[in-house]
Write an enzyme that holds these catalytic residues in place. Structure first.
Site, short mmCIF file in Angstrom:
data_model
loop_
_atom_site.label_atom_id
_atom_site.label_comp_id
_atom_site.label_asym_id
_atom_site.label_seq_id
_atom_site.Cartn_x
_atom_site.Cartn_y
_atom_site.Cartn_z
CG ASP A 315 -0.33 -0.08 2.42
OD1 ASP A 315 0.61 0.05 2.50
OD2 ASP A 315 -0.37 -0.98 3.31
CG ASP A 369 7.22 -16.22 -0.15
OD1 ASP A 369 6.02 -16.78 0.06
OD2 ASP A 369 8.37 -17.19 0.04
CB ALA A 370 8.48 -12.24 1.94
CG ASP A 387 2.66 -3.24 6.90
OD1 ASP A 387 2.42 -3.56 7.51
OD2 ASP A 387 2.68 -2.21 5.97
#
Length: 525
Positions: A315, A369-370, A387
């Site tokens: 975001d 992918d983190a 986050d």
């Protein structure tokens, strides 16, 4: 004593004599029936996988929903095989009737379940009912198809079963591979099952209305044609109406007006401001979004902060706070897919809220992918801002495990810090402290804190570092922005954030791990 062989041969020849002729020679006819077995098996597995996938999306826990779908469908298949026994004498019309019902129920199942969830907030019991009906109809297919195969060319039962189940298992393989790699990515859940329903109806009609049409009286044959046509018309209409249905369902699900929806990202505009949902989870609330981003980022910036890693944060709000620091030279943002950042780049309201952060030349966005990215990264950072989506499902829950925090520690510089946006400590107390336990188990010292913002729950955060001093307090960075710009940095706010009321106080729980992602269970409590 006479050998039973002549008697057996006589019975087989008599059975073959009583068998109705098919539209083509027995060899090709048998191939067509076995091909229908393969196609029907593929469609059945598509229905099964679609229900499980939809359950993971709407029900919240893919393990639970998949277990329910599989258990109910397999049980119902056994019941369906028994229910089909009285109909084997008229196998051809019974099989087509089952395929017509299966095409209608299977093709409409996702639309009906999504409608129930969107407008009435019900899913579990309708899903069980749909799984039972589909399993019942799928289970009836094998006995009826076995009868049809034997009527084309009688053979030993073991050989017939082997041929039938070979075709069935190959069909399951085809359906299992087509669903995740071709159908779901290109058609979505709703249209995937609609297409499977159409194929189901056509396969049933091909077998019965072509090969075994002599089994059907003229009036019944015309009725079957009409039924197949009606189902195909229903499914074709559903296919065409799917985009409008999805828009209406989104409007029913989300607050405000849906202004954009791409992949799993939905943006709405409300009277209070813009909101953004990722995979059904509200990531940007119309109220409290800025306060949450400030509380997440600024405590971690106290210390060196030239290089910052943001995990999630599509975001742009956390990124906006990071970029307030002139000393920040390089920011890497890792999001699951690049579409998450599109609203913050293109939607005027979100773009303004995020301060056009993604346009900053210091920012580099990676779609990955983190967990996998952190595991493979050789880069080192002063600050890691996690986050990430809430840990309500297994895929997200692994980002709150001891193993993930251990991997994240390896990308920190010696004096680096990591800050985690954790589950709300008032609504999900055990989940919050489970995340804290995971950080501590990874060798990090933690400083938990919370803030109260407008909304249904507090916001919880965990600041962690290998060299964090026990009993340390939250403090602003030396080059922190003015509290007039960042209200969280006002004199009393950080100190108050470290105070937990009794109903949110620490509880001792074990850390979440890859082997036991218990935080997902805690987060659903």
């Amino acid at each position: 004593m006479n050998s039973p062989a002549p008697r057996t041969a006589t019975i087989v020849r008599a059975s073959a004599a009583r068998s109705p002729s098919t539209a083509i020679a027995p060899g090709p006819a048998r191939f067509v029936v076995l091909l229908a077995v393969l196609v029907c098996a593929a469609c059945g597995l598509v229905y099964e996988l679609a229900l499980a996938a939809l359950g993971g999306t709407l029900g919240g826990d893919p393990v639970v929903e998949t277990s329910i779908v599989l258990s109910v469908m397999v049980f119902a298949m056994g019941v369906g095989a028994l229910v089909a026994k009285p109909f084997v004498r008229r196998a051809a019309p019974a099989f087509l009737a089952a395929e017509i019902l299966l095409a209608a129920c299977g093709g409409m199942c996702a639309t009906v379940l999504f409608a129930g969830f969107a407008w009435y907030d019900v899913y579990r019991w309708p899903m069980i009912a749909v799984a039972a009906v589909l399993g019942l109809l799928i289970g009836a297919e094998i006995p009826l198809l076995m009868t049809l195969v034997q009527r084309i060319r009688p053979q030993e039962a073991g050989s017939a079963v082997a041929d039938l189940f070979a075709a069935d298992y190959v069909g399951a393989l085809v359906g299992g591979l087509l669903f995740p790699f071709l159908l779901l990515p290109h058609l979505g859940q709703l249209r995937t099952v609609v297409l499977a329903g159409m194929v189901n109806a056509v396969a049933g009609a091909l077998v019965v209305l072509w090969l075994f049409r002599a089994d059907l009286p003229a009036r019944l044959r015309m009725g079957m044609y009409a039924a197949v046509g009606a189902v195909l018309a229903l499914l074709a209409g559903t296919w065409l109406y799917t985009p409008a249905f999805e828009r209406a369902a989104r409007d029913a699900l989300y607050d405000g007006d849906v202004v954009s929806a791409h992949e799993d990202v939905v943006v709405t505009h409300t009277a209070a401001g813009p909101e953004m949902y990722v995979a059904g989870e509200r990531r940007v609330a119309a109220t409290g979004a800025s306060e949450t981003a400030q509380a997440l980022v600024h405590p971690a910036m106290a210390g060196r902060h030239e290089r910052v890693l943001v995990l999630g944060g599509g975001d742009g709000l956390a990124l906006r706070e990071v970029l307030r620091y002139a000393a920040v030279r390089d920011v890497v943002v890792v999001v699951a897919h690049l579409g998450e950042t599109a609203p913050a780049r293109t939607d005027p309201a979100l773009r303004a809220l995020a301060g056009d952060a993604f346009a900053d030349p210091r920012v580099r966005v990676v779609g990955a992918d983190a967990f996998a990215w952190v595991r493979a990264s050789a880069e080192r950072f002063d600050v890691v801002v996690a986050d990430l989506p809430g840990p309500t499902v297994g895929a997200a829950a692994r980002l709150y495990t001891q193993e993930f925090y251990g991997l994240t520690r390896t990308v920190l510089r010696p004096a680096g810090r990591i800050v985690v946006r954790a589950p709300a400590p008032d609504a999900h107390r055990r989940a919050f402290w489970c995340a804290d336990a995971g950080l501590r188990a990874a060798g990090l010292r933690t400083l938990p804190y919370r803030i109260t913002v407008p909304g249904p729950a507090d916001r919880g955060f965990l600041l962690a570092a290998p060299a964090l001093v026990p009993g340390a307090a939250l403090r602003p960075a030396d080059d922190a922005p003015d509290p007039a710009v960042v209200p969280f940095l006002a004199a009393d706010r950080p100190a108050l954030a470290s105070l937990f009321p009794p109903h949110e106080a620490r509880v001792e729980v074990p850390p979440s791990t890859l082997n036991d992602p218990r935080i997902a269970d805690y987060a659903r409590e």
